[in-house]
Scaffold this active site. Sequence first.
Site, PDB file in Angstrom:
ATOM      1  N   ASN A  90       0.656  -1.105   0.329  1.00  0.00           N
ATOM      2  CA  ASN A  90      -0.324   0.155   0.199  1.00  0.00           C
ATOM      3  C   ASN A  90       0.523   0.737  -0.199  1.00  0.00           C
ATOM      4  OD1 ASN A  90      -3.049  -0.604  -0.491  1.00  0.00           O
ATOM      5  ND2 ASN A  90      -2.806  -0.639   2.097  1.00  0.00           N
ATOM      6  N   CYS A  98      -3.862  -9.946   4.852  1.00  0.00           N
ATOM      7  CA  CYS A  98      -3.587  -9.426   3.727  1.00  0.00           C
ATOM      8  C   CYS A  98      -1.975  -8.531   3.295  1.00  0.00           C
ATOM      9  CB  CYS A  98      -4.635  -8.349   2.933  1.00  0.00           C
ATOM     10  SG  CYS A  98      -6.147  -8.751   2.754  1.00  0.00           S
ATOM     11  N   PHE A  99      -1.093  -8.576   4.481  1.00  0.00           N
ATOM     12  CA  PHE A  99       0.482  -7.791   4.679  1.00  0.00           C
ATOM     13  C   PHE A  99       0.035  -6.872   3.773  1.00  0.00           C
ATOM     14  CE2 PHE A  99      -0.177 -12.378   4.026  1.00  0.00           C
ATOM     15  CZ  PHE A  99      -0.108 -13.087   5.157  1.00  0.00           C
ATOM     16  N   CYS A 100      -1.011  -5.618   3.563  1.00  0.00           N
ATOM     17  CA  CYS A 100      -0.803  -4.467   3.416  1.00  0.00           C
ATOM     18  C   CYS A 100      -0.918  -4.257   1.784  1.00  0.00           C
ATOM     19  CB  CYS A 100       0.056  -3.187   3.738  1.00  0.00           C
ATOM     20  SG  CYS A 100      -0.315  -3.049   5.458  1.00  0.00           S
ATOM     21  N   ASN A 101      -1.692  -5.465   1.241  1.00  0.00           N
ATOM     22  CA  ASN A 101      -1.028  -6.199  -0.263  1.00  0.00           C
ATOM     23  C   ASN A 101      -2.252  -6.043  -0.536  1.00  0.00           C
ATOM     24  OD1 ASN A 101      -0.876  -6.554  -2.587  1.00  0.00           O
ATOM     25  ND2 ASN A 101       1.660  -7.333  -2.437  1.00  0.00           N
TER      26      ASN A 101
END
Length: 439
Positions: free
Chosen positions: A123, A369-372
């Site tokens: 992100n 979601c691991f900022c993805n």
Amino acid sequence: MLMRARGAVEGLRAREFSRLDRAGTAYLDYTGAALYPASLVRRDARRLLAAVRGNPHAASGPSLASTAVIERARMLTLQFVGADPDQYEVVFTANASGAIRAIAEAFPFGRHSRLVLTADNHNSVNGLAWPARRARARVTLVPLGDSLRGADPLPALARANAPSLFAYPAQSNFSGVRHPLGWVEAAQARGYRVLLDAASFAPGARLDLAATPADFVALSFYKIFGYPTGIGALVARRDALAQLRRRYFAGGTVDYVSMEHRLVQPKAGAARFEDGTASFLAMDAVCDGLQWMARLGVEAVAAHAATMTGRLLDALRQAGETVVVYGPRDLDARGGTVAFNVYRRGEVVPYEDVEAAARVQGIAIRSGCFCNPGAAAHAFGLDPAQTLACLGREFSIARFRACMAGRPVGALRASVGMATNERDIDRLAECIRMVAHAA
């Protein structure tokens, strides 16, 4: 020589990271943060107790000492990424996200500009789309294909006739996929500046900007050697940095300001982007960390990580239908980051439950979601229309999961590093077996 270096990496567990075994912790979150070597912390503590350092914006002895170590940290950073100091500069930031934000706030997007992003992006990079759209630039996403690898970006890279940018991760923070570094020069040949997010790549692979001449590279030092936190870098080509247009200035970024005459003269180069006082007490530790990595050898770290990644993938493969891995199932063009979900009797186990079980057993992994969001949506096969409808409601993970009718909405992520050993992976595999077969 490489065999001796590999042996040095394997001996690090006892020498630098013995606290892991004393605490009974299996640390498998290196993509989140590397662990700091004990020797770096001891060295820094001794220095802080002995040295006198002052604000670098002065000419006293303590201030000049701070200025000198800041410049040394710049030089070592350039060496770490193989950058020619005649062509590249280093802007120190709070982290890789801060480096990318500096570009987002200053890139000269206009109505004829283009921003091309891979769907697989953190992100911190996705955030570039908002200022680009405000400037009426065209924003294009390069889709993902099999094993979460990016499709060929060339069809999206129409020749640029105005300042344009292509941004992608050298290594995915979601799947561990390593996207081709050859994309850099291909995009530049079509008139684009290229931002390479190297936050996940740099800890376990050699980046050589002489061979991969990206215009901008974002780094976080704590992801490479763990200490200190709160320091990152934007490594930028001098001509690309000169193209950026800042709207804000602060102490240390200007030669002079006249409020009465409405005049300001920004400093040249990197200093124009370093607002306020640098984290000068941390710069010695940055130098120590970079030199420590140079002695250890990135190639040796990469070889160890590849061995541990292979063992991790084998362990997940042996779990059979109780585990689904997202991304490459082998070691081809991938790093030590593996995303997966656990299934019980055909139903996905909520990732929070798996992480909680791991936490009880002293295993550090990550979930979500691991900022993805782009890689996550592709991995989970989320329907765009259904996703939009579900996101339109008051958001919470519980509501989103219910709305998506049983599809995964997050995953687990295990990532290996220089202190990982086989026992760590075996402990994770046993935890997964317990979760998958629980009553």
